[in-house]
Design a protein around this motif. Structure first.
Motif, PDB file in Angstrom:
ATOM      1  N   ASN A 192      18.794  36.470   4.744  1.00 63.07           N
ATOM      2  CA  ASN A 192      19.736  35.391   5.055  1.00 63.07           C
ATOM      3  C   ASN A 192      21.061  35.565   4.314  1.00 63.07           C
ATOM      4  O   ASN A 192      22.115  35.187   4.825  1.00 63.07           O
ATOM      5  N   GLU A 222      20.070  30.996   8.070  1.00 63.30           N
ATOM      6  CA  GLU A 222      18.860  30.500   7.425  1.00 63.30           C
ATOM      7  C   GLU A 222      18.220  29.339   8.182  1.00 63.30           C
ATOM      8  O   GLU A 222      17.044  29.038   7.967  1.00 63.30           O
ATOM      9  N   SER A 234      12.590  30.451  10.453  1.00 59.95           N
ATOM     10  CA  SER A 234      13.611  30.279   9.414  1.00 59.95           C
ATOM     11  C   SER A 234      12.975  29.976   8.072  1.00 59.95           C
ATOM     12  O   SER A 234      12.743  30.865   7.264  1.00 59.95           O
TER      13      SER A 234
END
Length: 126
Positions: free
Chosen positions: A74, A30, A53
């Motif tokens: 993620n 992440e 991200s």
């Protein structure tokens, strides 16, 4: 230690589709941006897409815009590359790479990405 495994490649007819997967372990996905590259025989490695991200911004090379779609999960530590309307020029080994920064670079240079997978072969042929 970061470990990256690409999968989903194969032989497909022109006009077909594939979804490539990039499974990443050894880090919290992440926090990182992820790029997809490809390398055709006798050619340099080319950046085709990147996903950031936190903001999850996406970037595409002009040659693949409208046909490639990048996404991430993620929770599964996996990034995907959906490839539609494949043509023979898409034939290449496709690589996934982790960038040590949350944002994608303005230029998809190989040097901006650190850890790399071994690649998955995509062959488009009738």
């Amino acid at each position: 230690q970061v470990h990256i495994v690409e999968s989903g490649g194969g032989l497909v007819q022109p006009g077909g589709s594939l979804r490539l997967s990039c499974a990443v372990s050894g880090l919290r996905l992440e926090y990182y941006s992820i790029g997809w590259f490809r390398q055709a025989p006798g050619k340099e490695r080319e950046g085709v897409s990147c996903i950031g991200s936190n903001d999850r911004s996406t970037h595409y090379a002009n040659s693949v815009k409208g046909r490639f779609s990048i996404s991430r999960d993620n929770a599964k530590s996996t990034v995907y590359l959906q490839i539609d309307t494949l043509n023979p020029e898409d034939t290449a080994v496709y690589y996934c790479a982790v960038r040590g920064w949350e944002h994608c670079p303005e230029s998809m240079a190989v040097a901006f990405f650190g850890s790399w997978g071994q690649g998955t072969q995509v062959t488009v042929s009738s």
